[in-house]
Structures are given as C-alpha cells and as structure tokens.
Write a protein that holds these residues in place. Structure first.
Motif, PDB file in Angstrom:
ATOM      1  N   LEU A 174     -14.459  -3.320  -0.186  1.00 61.64           N
ATOM      2  CA  LEU A 174     -13.903  -2.054  -0.681  1.00 61.64           C
ATOM      3  C   LEU A 174     -12.658  -1.672   0.101  1.00 61.64           C
ATOM      4  O   LEU A 174     -11.634  -1.287  -0.483  1.00 61.64           O
ATOM      5  CB  LEU A 174     -14.937  -0.945  -0.515  1.00 61.64           C
ATOM      6  CG  LEU A 174     -15.725  -0.554  -1.741  1.00 61.64           C
ATOM      7  CD1 LEU A 174     -16.767   0.481  -1.371  1.00 61.64           C
ATOM      8  CD2 LEU A 174     -14.801   0.010  -2.812  1.00 61.64           C
ATOM      9  N   THR A 232     -10.633  -3.599   1.864  1.00 58.39           N
ATOM     10  CA  THR A 232      -9.527  -4.518   1.593  1.00 58.39           C
ATOM     11  C   THR A 232      -8.939  -4.256   0.214  1.00 58.39           C
ATOM     12  O   THR A 232      -7.710  -4.239   0.036  1.00 58.39           O
ATOM     13  CB  THR A 232     -10.014  -5.974   1.701  1.00 58.39           C
ATOM     14  OG1 THR A 232     -10.621  -6.156   2.977  1.00 58.39           O
ATOM     15  CG2 THR A 232      -8.855  -6.945   1.561  1.00 58.39           C
ATOM     16  N   LEU A 248      -6.744  -1.324   0.266  1.00 60.09           N
ATOM     17  CA  LEU A 248      -5.478  -1.645   0.914  1.00 60.09           C
ATOM     18  C   LEU A 248      -4.581  -2.436  -0.044  1.00 60.09           C
ATOM     19  O   LEU A 248      -3.379  -2.184  -0.139  1.00 60.09           O
ATOM     20  CB  LEU A 248      -5.777  -2.475   2.166  1.00 60.09           C
ATOM     21  CG  LEU A 248      -4.938  -2.207   3.392  1.00 60.09           C
ATOM     22  CD1 LEU A 248      -4.921  -0.742   3.753  1.00 60.09           C
ATOM     23  CD2 LEU A 248      -5.487  -3.017   4.568  1.00 60.09           C
ATOM     24  N   LEU A 249      -5.208  -3.399  -0.748  1.00 64.93           N
ATOM     25  CA  LEU A 249      -4.430  -4.215  -1.678  1.00 64.93           C
ATOM     26  C   LEU A 249      -3.863  -3.357  -2.799  1.00 64.93           C
ATOM     27  O   LEU A 249      -2.788  -3.636  -3.338  1.00 64.93           O
ATOM     28  CB  LEU A 249      -5.298  -5.337  -2.274  1.00 64.93           C
ATOM     29  CG  LEU A 249      -5.754  -6.411  -1.290  1.00 64.93           C
ATOM     30  CD1 LEU A 249      -6.631  -7.444  -1.979  1.00 64.93           C
ATOM     31  CD2 LEU A 249      -4.556  -7.101  -0.644  1.00 64.93           C
ATOM     32  N   LEU A 250      -4.598  -2.311  -3.155  1.00 63.43           N
ATOM     33  CA  LEU A 250      -4.123  -1.419  -4.211  1.00 63.43           C
ATOM     34  C   LEU A 250      -3.126  -0.406  -3.657  1.00 63.43           C
ATOM     35  O   LEU A 250      -2.554   0.377  -4.410  1.00 63.43           O
ATOM     36  CB  LEU A 250      -5.305  -0.673  -4.845  1.00 63.43           C
ATOM     37  CG  LEU A 250      -6.211  -1.513  -5.735  1.00 63.43           C
ATOM     38  CD1 LEU A 250      -7.485  -0.752  -6.048  1.00 63.43           C
ATOM     39  CD2 LEU A 250      -5.493  -1.898  -7.007  1.00 63.43           C
ATOM     40  N   GLY A 251      -2.935  -0.417  -2.346  1.00 64.44           N
ATOM     41  CA  GLY A 251      -1.994   0.504  -1.732  1.00 64.44           C
ATOM     42  C   GLY A 251      -2.462   1.946  -1.754  1.00 64.44           C
ATOM     43  O   GLY A 251      -1.671   2.878  -1.778  1.00 64.44           O
ATOM     44  N   LEU A 252      -3.780   2.134  -1.753  1.00 64.84           N
ATOM     45  CA  LEU A 252      -4.294   3.512  -1.736  1.00 64.84           C
ATOM     46  C   LEU A 252      -4.021   4.142  -0.376  1.00 64.84           C
ATOM     47  O   LEU A 252      -3.961   3.460   0.643  1.00 64.84           O
ATOM     48  CB  LEU A 252      -5.805   3.516  -1.989  1.00 64.84           C
ATOM     49  CG  LEU A 252      -6.284   2.997  -3.332  1.00 64.84           C
ATOM     50  CD1 LEU A 252      -7.760   3.328  -3.500  1.00 64.84           C
ATOM     51  CD2 LEU A 252      -5.484   3.619  -4.457  1.00 64.84           C
ATOM     52  N   THR A 253      -3.888   5.447  -0.354  1.00 64.49           N
ATOM     53  CA  THR A 253      -3.667   6.135   0.917  1.00 64.49           C
ATOM     54  C   THR A 253      -4.963   6.170   1.703  1.00 64.49           C
ATOM     55  O   THR A 253      -6.046   5.998   1.149  1.00 64.49           O
ATOM     56  CB  THR A 253      -3.225   7.584   0.690  1.00 64.49           C
ATOM     57  OG1 THR A 253      -4.280   8.256   0.016  1.00 64.49           O
ATOM     58  CG2 THR A 253      -1.959   7.642  -0.133  1.00 64.49           C
ATOM     59  N   ILE A 254      -4.831   6.428   2.968  1.00 67.31           N
ATOM     60  CA  ILE A 254      -6.009   6.450   3.841  1.00 67.31           C
ATOM     61  C   ILE A 254      -6.982   7.531   3.395  1.00 67.31           C
ATOM     62  O   ILE A 254      -8.200   7.356   3.450  1.00 67.31           O
ATOM     63  CB  ILE A 254      -5.596   6.638   5.316  1.00 67.31           C
ATOM     64  CG1 ILE A 254      -6.782   6.421   6.258  1.00 67.31           C
ATOM     65  CG2 ILE A 254      -4.986   8.003   5.575  1.00 67.31           C
ATOM     66  CD1 ILE A 254      -7.196   4.981   6.372  1.00 67.31           C
ATOM     67  N   GLN A 255      -6.452   8.638   2.888  1.00 65.50           N
ATOM     68  CA  GLN A 255      -7.328   9.722   2.429  1.00 65.50           C
ATOM     69  C   GLN A 255      -8.200   9.236   1.279  1.00 65.50           C
ATOM     70  O   GLN A 255      -9.411   9.454   1.253  1.00 65.50           O
ATOM     71  CB  GLN A 255      -6.502  10.934   1.975  1.00 65.50           C
ATOM     72  CG  GLN A 255      -5.762  11.631   3.099  1.00 65.50           C
ATOM     73  CD  GLN A 255      -4.404  11.023   3.405  1.00 65.50           C
ATOM     74  OE1 GLN A 255      -4.083   9.921   2.927  1.00 65.50           O
ATOM     75  NE2 GLN A 255      -3.605  11.718   4.196  1.00 65.50           N
ATOM     76  N   ALA A 256      -7.559   8.528   0.335  1.00 66.63           N
ATOM     77  CA  ALA A 256      -8.307   8.007  -0.805  1.00 66.63           C
ATOM     78  C   ALA A 256      -9.346   6.999  -0.339  1.00 66.63           C
ATOM     79  O   ALA A 256     -10.465   6.949  -0.857  1.00 66.63           O
ATOM     80  CB  ALA A 256      -7.357   7.357  -1.803  1.00 66.63           C
ATOM     81  N   GLN A 257      -8.979   6.215   0.681  1.00 68.35           N
ATOM     82  CA  GLN A 257      -9.931   5.224   1.192  1.00 68.35           C
ATOM     83  C   GLN A 257     -11.158   5.894   1.778  1.00 68.35           C
ATOM     84  O   GLN A 257     -12.284   5.450   1.567  1.00 68.35           O
ATOM     85  CB  GLN A 257      -9.260   4.358   2.263  1.00 68.35           C
ATOM     86  CG  GLN A 257      -8.158   3.474   1.697  1.00 68.35           C
ATOM     87  CD  GLN A 257      -7.413   2.721   2.792  1.00 68.35           C
ATOM     88  OE1 GLN A 257      -7.974   2.391   3.818  1.00 68.35           O
ATOM     89  NE2 GLN A 257      -6.137   2.479   2.571  1.00 68.35           N
TER      90      GLN A 257
END
Lengths: 508, 375, 319
Positions: C284, C286, C289-298
């Motif tokens: 999840l 990785t 990160l590959l989708l370029g989501l922001t840290i908040q979304a992560q």
C-alpha cells in the motif's frame, strides 16, 4: 410430539403478558417455533427446559434485545409486533440475568438509581436517593446498608440489589434467569421469601431454573420448552417431578443417576490437617473407585479445598498424600504429574481455552508424550482427539473447531477429555454439571461411574443436593473452611446436609 | 467484490488528489512568494531596531538558556559552545548561566521555561522546540520584563526582542537554484522535505518550490517527506530510484542527515549520484561527499550561533539597540552556504562524523567530549 | 445430536474471513496494483519493497509473539536505538569487533525483554504501562551513556545487509527464514502450543500445569531479540546512528500483526498472517508513492486499512 396441555383461561382480566405464536430463527436455524406464553398477574410462572430449548431467546424477545420473526406480544393490554429494550423497560418489564449487571464500586443506592438519580437541576439529591433505596430494600424485607459499595456484598445480596433496582423502575413483571444458580441454603430461602412478598404486592415473576425442586416449591404455573417448541403450559398443582423431567428430557428420572459400582480399593488421596487462609484443619481420605461428594454453601471452602489439593493454592500446615507420597510444593504441574486432575467450577474462565481448537484443548497436558525434542509427532494428535470423541461422544464438526462454538455439555466433555488423557487416579470435579442440559448431565454421570469402575477416585463438589445425594458414595459437608460433618450414602438426606452446612451440626 | 475494492481505492485516490491539490494552494505557492509571511517578517525584522534601554543594567548578568538539550551531537556542541563562551566572557559579564535541558521536546520545555522565569533571570535565550507551544511562555517572559532572544528557531508570537538564525526561505531557494544551474535549467528532480507542518521545514521547501516554479524546464517528479531521518530518507530514495531510475537528474533535500540516506541509497544501487541540492554541513556527509566525489550545495546551521545569541543577550542588557532578526551568516565566519568546491575546506579529518562545524572552542574540549577520531 | 454444535453457514464464512481475510486482501491489492501501478512489478521496485518489508517484518514477528500472550511491546524502538548505538560505539568502525558488538546487543536486548516480562508477570503491571516505562528507561539510559552524542562508527562490513542477489538480501532471507521458523515453532512444537494456551486463557493454562509466567517472559525476550536483529539490519542499512532509526516502524509492526489477524486479547494470530500484514502495509505504501499521493493521503489510507481490518475481524467474531 408431546401433547399440548395448554390451559389458558377463556376470559383473562388478569393476564398481564401474552406472547402469541412467537417464531424466531438464527441464520435459518429455528430457535423458537410458534411458542405462546402467557402470565397471570401476581403469579410465579416457572419457565423450564434444557439448554438450547429456547428459554433465553423467548426472554430476549420480551426484553427487546432480539426481535421475533413473527408473532405478537400483548403486555398490559397493549399489542406489539416487537419491543425495544427502552420500551420494554418503560412498560415495566425487568430482567435479572445470571451475570449481575451492577457497578462494583458504586454504593447500593447509587446502583439502584444508576442513570435515574433523583435530582434537582442536575444535582443528585443524595439524601432522597438513599431514603428511597432504603424503602425499596424494606419492601423486599432485606437488611442491606445502602451506602455499602456493591463489591462488598455477597452475591445473594447483590441479587437483592438487582431486584430493588427493578422495583425502582416500577417493574410489573420481573424475569429471573437462573437466580438460584449462585445461591445456597439460607440465601435461597431468603430469595423465596422475597419472591413471595413481591407476588403479594402484585408483581409477576417469570422464574427460569434448572432445579425442578425449586420450581415445585414456588411456581404456580409451569411452562416447558423443548427444542424451541412449547411442550406444556399448566398449573403446577397436579404435576409430579418425574412427569416434568420426562417432559423436559424424554427420559424417566430414575435413570438420571446410574448406580454406584460400590467396590472401593486402597486410599489414593489422603488430606491430613490441611490449613491455609481459607481452610482450617481439613482431613479426608479418598479411596480408589470411590466418589466422595463435597457439599456446603458457596464460600464454605469447597473450591479452596480443591485448589489446595491441586496445588493451585499454598498450604500453610498439614500435608497431602497421593498414593502414599506427599505433594511437596504448591504446583498444579506436580499434582498433575502425581495423577490428580481438576475440572474447575468456572469452565470458561478456568477450564477451557475457548479460542483454541478442540484438538489443542485436549492434548495440552500430554504434549510431552506426543512430541520428540519438543516437536510434535505427526498424526498422533488426531488419533487422541478421535478416541476422545468416540469415548465421550463429543458432538463436534472437526478437531479444528474452536471450543467456544460447542454447547456447554460438549465443552465440559472437552475439559474432561483433556484430563482423561493424563490417566489420573484422582479427579476433582467442581460443579461438574453447572450450566449443562439434562441430557449431557446424564452422560457425564455415566462417565463418572465408568471411571469409578476403572478405579479412578472422584472428589465431586456440588451445590445441587440431588446430584450430591445421587452420585456420592460418601458425603463431607464443609462450613467456614472446616469439615462440618461426614455422611454415608445411606444416612444422607437434603435436610442432614443443610443442617451441617448452616448451623453448628456436630462433626461426626 | 473486486469492483467494490476498486471503487473504494478510487475514492481514496480522489481523497489523495484532493489533499495534493490543497497542498499546492498553501501560502508558499510561487505566485505568492512576495506574500510569504515568513519572508516578509524576516526581511522587515532585519530592518527594525529594538530599543532595549528599559533592560539596561549593570553586570554581572544572570543569563537563562533554555536549550534543545540531550538529543544529538549538534545540540551537545551547542551546549559546549555556550559553556565555553560563558567562560570567555568572564564572570564579570556572565555571573550565572541558568541552563535547562528540553531533551528536544516542547512538552518538556514549556514547564522548564516557567521554572527558569521563576528564578528571575536578566535575560532568556530560548531554543524553541515548538513554535506554537512556546509562544505563551515567551509572552509571559516579556510581560515579566525578561527580554527574550530566540536562538536557532522561532515562535508564532511577535512579542520577543530578537531572533538569531538565518533566512531559511533563502537557503531553500539557494539549494534549488544550485540544482537549476547544475542542470542548465533543464531536467527532472525529486524533492525530499523535512517534516511537513514544522515551520523550518515548510519555509525551506517553499523557497525551493518558488525557484523550481520559476524555471519551467525543471520537472518536479515527486515531493515527499523524509522526516529528517536517515533511515526514512534512504527508504524513500530507494523507492524513487526503483520508480524513476536515471530519470532523476537532481535531488533536493531539506537537510538534517537525510542526505546521508540519499547517498547511501545511490551507493547500494550502484547508480551514479546526481547533484544534490541540500548536502549537510556535518563532517560525516563531507567525508562521504569527498570519498564519492559528489556534486552538492550545502547550507549551514552552526551550533556556534549560540555565541551570537549570548552576545546579543549581553548587548540587550547593556541597553544597546539590536535588530529584530540577526542572520548568523553576517557575524560568524565560515557559516555561509557553500558547494562541493569549498567543501574540502570545511571537512576536518580529525573530527568524527558527528561534528557540525564550525567549532570556535579549542580542540581539547572537542577531544574531552569524544568528538575526535581515535587513531 | 445437539443442534448448536453443528457449525452454521455464517460461522464458516466468518471463520474464513478471520483465517484468510488478510491473504485475500493482499491478493486483491496486488491485482489492483496490476491496473493502477504496474511499475510495482519491476524487478527493482519489488527488490526494494521486499527489503523494506523485511525491516518491518522482523519487528512484527516479535510483536506477534507478545500479542499472542495478550501483551504488547512498546519498547522495541528503544531496543533498536540501543542496538545501533552499541554497534557504533563498541565496534567503532572495526569489522572484526562486529560479532562482539552484536553479541552484546543481543545480551542487553534479552535483559530488556526479561525486564518487560517480569514487570508484567510478577509485578502485574499492564503491558502498555510496563513496556512504555521500559522504553523511556532504555532510551534515557542510552542517552545518559552517549550524553546525546552518538559517537563511534558503523563498520563497513555491516553494509552487507544492503547487497541484493535477485530479490534476495540478508534481511529478506532472515525475515522469510524466521517467519518459517516461528510458523513451525508455533504450530508444531510443544512450546508453541503452550504459548497459545497461556495467551488464550492464563488461568486455565495455570490449572493445566503450564508455567504461564515463564512462557510470557519468554515471548517478551524473543520479541526484544527480534527487535535487536532488526536493529542490526537497520544500522547496516542507515550506516549511521540515527535517533529516529525506528521511527514509525514500532507502531507499524503492531499494525501489521493486527491487520494479519492477531488479536489484542491473546491466543489468536499467526506469524504467516503477520507476514501478509507486513506485505499489505508495504505494498500500500509503495503504491501510494508510485501514484504520487501526498503523505497526508498516505496516512489516511493506512489508517483506513487498519480500521477496516479491525472492523472486519470484530464483525467476524462470534460472541
């Protein structure tokens, strides 16, 4: 099918509750099938049946905790297709469960009025609350200090607090779910007196119990359920105990307690002058092939005696000999090694690993035998569990089924199977049939007799006097941590036991 | 079922994009460089003098120092600089140095400042461990008549005498500009921030963003936090390497030992290390950079700045007016931003990896602390 | 004979969810990744993913063991930090001193684990409180020893943990190997059986003759030793002493075990489920990160996954 002996009065001005044609299924498995149940105002109505007969489901529907699939509930003239917990309480229905729902660190008065404290602008009127609590307890003819924290009270008194709580809610109908399971002797008499006074005040009682003698003592009306269906609803007068058993189990009473083999061997367990915090100078001898009954009130030291013999509690003086050899330290491991097994009174808390598969429950004490260098040998476990299943007729889906999904009787058989694998010479059984339906009870009695015949000695602790009388070769009665008397099978009667358990009956 | 999972994931993605879109609207977008409150504040305060005549008194002074304390080598050297400089100033100036160790925690520091103030010091030098948490204690000190010098970090309130630090926005921009210059204005970079939400980290990243935005030939492949941790920086860089490989022409790093993790990830992968905008000024990184011939630009945050903070405190107590923001780059030698070309001079082979220069006190004191390489 | 003992259909479904939910979820996620982030399947990404999973996985095995005895270990972060400081200080960059340094770390970690276990069993201190206290104590002791200055060097030799052959590196082999070992230990040995029993119902286990306290202490010692091993791997990975070396990993490890079906109430769970839980969390992360989501979304996604797992397991539990 049993004959329907339903005898509902044609005109019923005094019918307070009428549950009509109630059906309920859980995930397709029927729990109640077209059951009708009605109560006359101001009467004690006993609801009896084996575990799984549908008693609790019927009462849960009444409490609004569960909703019926079909049927109708008429209470005090109002008709409902279903109730909610709030509605049920508001209309005057109170249920007192076996596990009391009190807050241990609050006082008696606080518990009675929990959530409904008499108040002025949100400030609790403590004086008012204590006064009202005292009045309620007065109505029950019990003497309890309203300022005492509930945790300081005996279980029996806690039960009275629950009843007072129900009264404070203006309950017209109180359901008592196995109220006597936690009471003995005088406490039970007190409960009956309270019930009588409640009935005299016009309160209706639904009394759920396994103990048929109690039913005969207080109930005016008896309803029997079996496998989710109504078997009979009739006046108690004219009904005999054997008839009632027959209706519940479909087996005559005399077959319940199988006869003792009667042949006893050498002493296997000798307890000599054992004392600790809860025990005073206890001595007894148990012979091979014998069942020794231990009677007494809850708190009389019966369970503590079992724990001391098993090494779960330390002993300050005296000694315990097994096959002539003394147990040197307080350690269940050593007791097990020496051939003692303990079936504890609280099965779920102390006997069974509910979250573990049956297999792991049964083989736990004999892992050493089934392993080499700490690694389990393949296949052997399955054989052990198979053999136990056949021997004890445990009804289970597979050895991997978690123990929590078994019925009470099968759970108890799993606990027994675990100990039988250790080939014990002494089995201590603390309330061996508590919470078990009559069918499974009978099987456990038969198993006890088989073990006796094989020379295994059984120390049976029980609060059920018929069981003590039916199964014991000898009976010791305990009081205040001491042996208050010993009775032979022939000399034993309920009265003799109660006398020694309660008053200063002479030590024989 | 699968469709449901997909739907849920899509929903989550939308949430993610929503958050990222919101991020770009933060106060530091390129269009709003001029409106950057931090930048405005720093620039304005550099021009404003604070009249300290009301604090003027005769020495020796009782100076309270609420420091970051036991946490890392930067802080240990900061404390040593403070002790050494108090001796240098002499007992006629520094009569007493009241010291509090915050263990790098705002929760620990807040009551400590209260305790220090209860001892009625002449001045408070504070290394704030949280800009919001320490605002109230700073205001209380000022109200009590104790002048406050903020050292190495800032607070949310404007009610203090002065702050010693550097223009972090400019530092962030400098590091980004270095990358732009190295790449000749064309190329792709990844941006590793410190800890989002922490003022110093956000301000540096904003400076970098402004520069990258002003150079349309630069593509920012991704922006993620490395949380000022070597381990997290390395994990993140490894994933970036797997994802973008040699597409990455440059790495921007918000400092605090993250660059060591970035280099380590490249060394493990056996890939050529691109220019790094955001090398460390610590001896460890300098050694690594020399050994591996890395192109980088670095900014400094010297622990020696405490001497400047103490000087400023003394000035205040002598009634000298001071600017409301003091940039250490203007006062302490060898604390300017630098690139690999000057890095050789900053590296000291006798120092252990943990030393952050420049060190103003004699080498014996460094040795006593165990900061010299044992041969 | 007795109706209630025949398992119903819902029971079977519920048991399936409890037993296999995490594997099915992982499988589904990997399928979704095929669509959304196909580059997850590049050799390099997978290698990195496995290596990072191994760091988390080693800690998570230990957490699973203590969770099985109805415990929790919050002190692993301190053990990892302690290990990295000891390695740097004791070896001071010299490869040949590495075995001594690792040996000393293991020894001290065992002491920390025993302290956790003894506080919990003998002093009856709740695991949360006891291990938090030990965390603070160890962290404080390490800082007192270093006076805030890590000092020393991590030997070059320890960087072998970073070398990969195909998908495999030393941490990955350790992770898979230890998962296999503990799978065997928990399923097929008397120790494993007893550990489950002691966690499932301590009172009953005591009355079945088991040394419950000793079993619990052993779980904490093993957890600390595994954390120490993770500390060695992380120290080699980072190459420096980093105060935040374990940041996030300690709590992620508990999350991985819970997602993998291990319950806080003890006696239920498996290291294989935890293995899948670790992969689920890492995949999840990785993918995000590959989708370029922001840290908040992560963070939001990670929180939702843990909530979903807990909700699923509690729904599936029969009372």
């Amino acid at each position: 099918m049993y004959l329907q002996l339903k005898s509902l009065p044609m005109t019923q001005p005094d019918i307070i509750l009428d549950m009509r044609h109630i059906s309920k299924a859980y995930a397709g498995v029927p729990a109640l099938r077209d059951v009708s149940f009605s109560c006359v105002r101001g009467q004690v109505h006993a609801l009896v049946g084996e575990n799984g007969a549908g008693k609790s489901t019927l009462m849960k529907i009444l409490a609004g905790a569960v909703q019926a699939d079909s049927g109708e509930i008429v209470f005090k003239g109002r008709s409902f297709s279903h109730l909610t917990p709030r509605l049920s309480l508001d209309m005057g229905i109170s249920i007192i469960y076996q596990e009391l729902a009190l807050s241990p660190y609050l006082t008696v008065a606080e518990n009675i009025f929990l959530g409904r404290e008499p108040n002025r602008a949100g400030v609790i009127q403590t004086g008012q609350m204590r006064k009202q609590a005292a009045e309620l307890l007065e109505r029950l003819h019990v003497h309890i200090d309203v300022d005492e924290p509930v945790s300081e009270l005996t279980v029996a008194k806690q039960q009275m607090v629950e009843i007072a709580k129900a009264l404070s809610r203006q309950a017209d109908l109180i359901v008592m779910d196995e109220p006597s399971a936690i009471l003995v002797g005088e406490e039970l008499e007190q409960l009956f007196r309270t019930i009588h006074s409640l009935v005299a005040q016009g309160v209706t009682i639904v009394y759920i119990s396994h103990r048929l003698d109690e039913v005969f003592q207080i109930a005016e009306q008896v309803t029997v359920l079996k496998d989710g269906a109504l078997v009979s609803s009739q006046a108690r007068a004219g009904l005999t105990q054997p008839e009632l058993v027959q209706m519940m189990v479909g087996r005559p009473l005399e077959e319940v307690y199988p006869p003792s083999p009667g042949k006893h061997g050498e002493p296997v367990l000798v307890v000599e002058g054992v004392s600790n915090k809860r025990l005073k100078d206890v001595s007894l001898t148990l012979h091979a092939g014998e069942t020794l009954g231990v009677a007494g009130m809850v708190g009389s030291g019966r369970t503590e005696l079992a724990r001391a013999i098993f090494g779960a509690d330390a002993v300050s003086s005296g000694r315990i000999l097994l096959n002539g050899k003394p147990l040197t330290k307080a350690s269940p491991a050593q007791a097990i090694e020496s051939g003692v097994a303990l079936v504890p009174e609280d099965r779920k808390a102390q006997g069974l690993f509910t979250a573990l598969p049956i297999r792991q429950n049964v083989t736990l004490p004999i892992l050493k035998r089934l392993s080499r260098y700490g690694v389990l040998k393949g296949g052997q476990e399955e054989q052990v569990v198979e053999a136990a299943r056949d021997k004890l007729s445990i009804s289970m889906a597979s050895a991997d089924q978690e123990a929590q999904y078994l019925s009470g009787g099968n759970q108890q058989k799993v606990v027994l199977a675990k100990w039988l694998e250790t080939q014990p010479s002494v089995i201590i059984m603390d309330e061996p049939t508590r919470g078990i339906d009559i069918g499974a009870k009978f099987e456990i009695y038969q198993l006890m007799r088989q073990l006796n015949a094989q020379g295994v000695a059984i120390l049976m602790i029980s609060s059920e006097l018929p069981e003590v009388l039916g199964m014991s070769d000898r009976i010791v009665v305990m009081r205040d941590g001491q042996i208050a008397g010993e009775l032979t099978r022939e000399a034993a009667t309920e009265e003799a036991i109660i006398e020694r358990a309660t008053s200063g009956g002479s030590a024989s | 079922m699968k469709r449901l999972v997909l739907l849920v994931l899509m929903g989550l993605l939308l949430v993610g994009f929503g958050v990222s879109a919101q991020d770009e609207e933060s106060p530091f977008t390129p269009e709003e460089i001029e409106a950057s409150p931090y930048l405005q504040s720093v620039l304005a305060r550099q021009e404003t003098m604070f009249d300290t005549s009301e604090y003027a008194k005769e020495g020796p002074y009782r100076i309270a120092l609420a420091a970051q304390g036991t946490s890392n080598s930067w802080s240990a050297l900061f404390d040593e600089h403070a002790r050494w400089y108090a001796e240098e100033l002499g007992p006629d100036v520094v009569g007493e140095l009241l010291y509090a160790d915050a263990q790098a925690s705002a929760d620990v520091q807040v009551p400590q400042v209260e305790d220090l103030l209860a001892q009625d010091p002449d001045v408070l030098i504070l290394v704030p461990m949280g800009s919001a948490a320490l605002s109230a204690p700073v205001e209380r000190a000022m109200a009590q008549g104790v002048p406050v010098v903020l050292c190495a970090s800032t607070v949310d309130t404007d009610n203090f005498v002065t702050e010693v630090g550097t223009n972090l926005y400019a530092s962030g921009a400098y590091l980004a500009q270095y990358l732009v210059d190295q790449l000749g204005g064309e190329g792709s970079v990844v941006v590793m921030e410190g800890i989002p939400g922490v003022t110093t980290s956000d301000v540096m990243a904003a400076g970098a963003r402004a520069v990258f935005a002003a150079n349309p030939g630069i593509t920012v492949l991704d922006t993620q936090p490395g949380n000022w941790s070597t381990a997290e920086a390395k994990s993140l860089m490894e994933t970036w390497l797997a994802q973008y490989g040699d597409e990455i022409d440059g790495v921007w790093s918000g400092g605090a030992q993250m660059s060591q993790g970035i280099v380590s990830a490249y060394l493990d992968a056996g890939a050529a290390i691109p220019p790094i905008g955001g090398g460390e000024f610590g001896n460890g990184f300098l050694r690594l950079a020399l050994e591996n011939d890395i192109s980088y630009a670095a900014w400094q945050y010297p622990n020696a700045m405490v001497t400047l903070c103490m000087d400023t405190a003394v000035k205040i107590l002598q009634g000298e007016s001071v600017p409301r923001f003091i940039d250490f780059q203007d006062f302490i030698p060898n604390t300017q931003n630098f690139t690999d070309a000057e890095g050789v001079e900053y590296f000291n082979p006798e120092w252990s990896d943990d030393v952050f220069g420049p060190i103003l006190f004699p080498a014996e004191r460094l040795e006593a602390l165990g900061f010299l390489v044992q041969s | 004979m007795v109706l209630s003992s025949v398992p119903s259909k819902t029971y079977t479904v519920r048991r399936f969810i409890v037993r296999y939910g995490v594997y099915v979820s992982l499988g589904l996620l990997l399928l979704v990744a095929l669509l959304l982030t196909p580059n997850l399947y590049s050799q390099q990404t997978l290698t990195v993913l496995l290596k990072q999973s191994a760091q988390l996985g080693l800690i998570a095995i230990g957490q699973t063991l203590v969770l099985l005895v109805a415990g929790l270990d919050l002190s692993v972060g301190a053990v990892i930090f302690m290990t990295s400081v000891i390695i740097a200080r004791v070896s001071n960059g010299v490869d040949s001193a590495l075995p001594t340094a690792i040996g000393l770390s293991l020894l001290l970690s065992a002491v920390v684990g025993a302290a956790n276990g003894l506080l919990i069993t003998k002093r009856k201190i709740p695991p949360f409180v006891a291990t938090l206290a030990i965390f603070i104590l160890v962290q404080g002791a390490v800082q007192a020893y270093t006076r805030g200055v890590p000092g020393g060097f991590v030997p070059q030799g320890l960087s072998v943990v970073n070398q990969s052959t195909g998908f495999f590196s030393i941490p990955v082999v350790l992770w898979i190997g230890l998962t296999g070992l503990f799978l065997f230990v928990l399923r097929r040995t008397t120790y494993g059986r007893r550990l489950y029993a002691a966690g499932s119902n301590p009172a009953a286990a005591h009355l079945t003759g088991l040394a419950v306290d000793r079993l619990k202490v052993s779980a904490y010692v093993l957890c600390s030793l595994l954390a120490c091993l993770a500390g060695v791997v992380l120290t080699g990975y980072v190459g420096y002493v980093d105060r935040f070396i374990a940041s996030g990993l300690d709590l992620d490890a508990i999350a991985a075990a819970v997602v993998g079906g291990t319950l806080f109430t003890g006696g239920r769970g498996s290291v294989l489920g935890t293995f899948a839980g670790v992969l689920l969390i890492q995949v999840l992360g990785t993918m995000a990160l590959l989708l370029g989501l922001t840290i908040q979304a992560q963070f939001i996604i990670k929180g939702l996954v843990i909530l979903a797992a807990v909700a699923l397991y509690s729904l599936a539990r029969v009372d």
